[in-house]
Design an enzyme around this catalytic site. Structure first.
Site, PDB file in Angstrom:
ATOM      1  N   PRO A 186      35.042  46.035  41.674  1.00 23.11           N
ATOM      2  CA  PRO A 186      36.089  46.362  42.664  1.00 23.11           C
ATOM      3  C   PRO A 186      36.784  45.252  43.297  1.00 23.11           C
ATOM      4  CG  PRO A 186      33.759  46.983  43.379  1.00 23.11           C
ATOM      5  CD  PRO A 186      33.869  46.109  42.013  1.00 23.11           C
TER       6      PRO A 186
ATOM      7  N   GLU B 255      24.215  45.412  43.754  1.00 21.50           N
ATOM      8  CA  GLU B 255      25.327  45.493  44.627  1.00 21.50           C
ATOM      9  C   GLU B 255      26.154  44.166  44.365  1.00 21.50           C
ATOM     10  OE1 GLU B 255      25.066  47.419  47.171  1.00 21.50           O
ATOM     11  OE2 GLU B 255      23.425  48.137  46.143  1.00 21.50           O
TER      12      GLU B 255
ATOM     13  N   ARG C 230      44.358  52.195  22.641  1.00 18.62           N
ATOM     14  CA  ARG C 230      45.409  52.959  22.186  1.00 18.62           C
ATOM     15  C   ARG C 230      46.748  52.418  22.020  1.00 18.62           C
ATOM     16  NH1 ARG C 230      48.644  55.102  25.698  1.00 18.62           N
ATOM     17  NH2 ARG C 230      48.683  57.244  25.096  1.00 18.62           N
TER      18      ARG C 230
ATOM     19  N   ASP D 204      54.981  56.925  26.955  1.00 18.02           N
ATOM     20  CA  ASP D 204      54.089  57.149  28.079  1.00 18.02           C
ATOM     21  C   ASP D 204      54.350  56.822  29.600  1.00 18.02           C
ATOM     22  OD1 ASP D 204      51.916  57.516  26.236  1.00 18.02           O
ATOM     23  OD2 ASP D 204      51.017  55.417  26.318  1.00 18.02           O
TER      24      ASP D 204
HETATM   25  N1  ADE Z   1      32.439  48.487  39.387  1.00 17.50           N
HETATM   26  C1  ADE Z   1      32.444  49.219  40.464  1.00 17.50           C
HETATM   27  N2  ADE Z   1      33.430  49.782  41.217  1.00 17.50           N
HETATM   28  C2  ADE Z   1      34.416  49.177  40.204  1.00 17.50           C
HETATM   29  C3  ADE Z   1      35.764  49.532  40.051  1.00 17.50           C
HETATM   30  N3  ADE Z   1      36.299  50.018  40.753  1.00 17.50           N
HETATM   31  N4  ADE Z   1      36.347  48.833  39.141  1.00 17.50           N
HETATM   32  C4  ADE Z   1      35.949  47.828  38.334  1.00 17.50           C
HETATM   33  N5  ADE Z   1      34.395  47.911  38.207  1.00 17.50           N
HETATM   34  C5  ADE Z   1      33.951  48.363  39.229  1.00 17.50           C
END
Ligand code: ADE
Length: 254
Positions: free
Chosen positions: A88, A115, A153, A168
């Site tokens: 994230p 984590e 794709r 697309d």
């Molecule tokens: N791992 C946990 N959440 C994630 C996300 N939003 N994007 C990429 N990898 C992740």
């Protein structure tokens, strides 16, 4: 194109990779996906892949040794292809990044769990970090599948229609125009007359204008970055301020 996926949970991948277009792309050799279980690169008796964070605090951290061993034994040291960490904290993955990644013959995708990663993985193994959105999942497996799907794709031959990816949403920086199929009328809701007209010039113009209207209504942020022609700009400038989505049979002349 080959994807090497490094994960502690290979199980979720095959059901999706064995479905529909990706299955066909793999069967025809256009796409290859190799799954590598990080746990099988541990050297201790208990196959440990995580440990407590130095400095204390909650949660477990992914250890560097098994992941370095896995990636380097498959890809060499240093790896000769992009090593993408799914996290994230990464840059948001989008169509533009997919269009760049498809130029690579091989990509490694590293899925996190627990984590987080030991920071040395970010610093010395990954070449980039990607996120699929501003929310936190339990691991990088779904994000890795998202990247594989979006990139695969775009490989010529993967979609049945050679121009399939061109219209697309996001391909041109705009959302896709509305689509209809038979019947021409359903529950009293007709298909826009222009689409039945057989006039390809009119249809193309209508679709472009619908894409512009739709993008302005749903994702105005995209318009600033879209490649717009002088005709597009003139069309947008002529719209009422705050005009909503057009009725489906709207057929403006440019
Ligand atoms: N791992 C946990 N959440 C994630 C996300 N939003 N994007 C990429 N990898 C992740």
């Amino acid at each position: 194109m080959r994807f090497d996926v490094f994960t502690l949970f290979p199980e979720p991948f095959n059901p999706y990779l064995e479905t529909s277009i990706l299955q066909r792309a793999r069967a025809s050799g256009l796409v290859e996906v190799a799954l590598h279980d990080i746990r099988s690169f541990t050297t201790d008796r208990h196959h440990v892949t995580d440990d407590m964070p130095y400095g204390g605090g909650g949660g477990m951290v992914m250890k560097p040794e098994p992941l370095f061993a896995a990636v380097e034994s498959v890809l060499g040291s240093p790896p000769a292809c992009p090593v993408v960490l799914l996290t994230p904290q990464g840059r948001i993955f989008n169509q533009q990044r997919a269009l760049q990644l498809v130029l690579e013959p091989r990509i490694a995708l590293v899925c996190g769990r627990y984590e987080g990663f030991d920071e040395r993985i970010r610093e010395h193994l990954a070449t980039e970090e990607l996120s699929i959105g501003d929310y936190v999942l339990t691991g990088g497996e779904l994000p890795a599948l998202v990247v594989i799907d979006a990139v695969a794709r775009l490989i010529p031959g993967v979609l049945g229609d050679p121009d399939g990816a061109m219209d697309d949403s996001h391909a041109s920086g705009l959302l896709e125009y509305p689509q209809y199929t038979r019947p021409a009328e359903f529950r009293g809701w007709p298909v826009p007359e222009v689409l039945l007209s057989g006039d390809h010039g009119r249809i193309a113009r209508w679709r472009r204008e619908q894409a512009l209207l739709r993008t302005r209504q749903k994702r105005p942020d995209l318009l600033d970055r879209a490649r717009l022609t002088p005709k597009d700009l003139k069309f947008l400038a002529g719209l009422e301020p705050g005009a909503g989505e057009p009725s489906p049979d709207q057929d403006r002349e440019a």
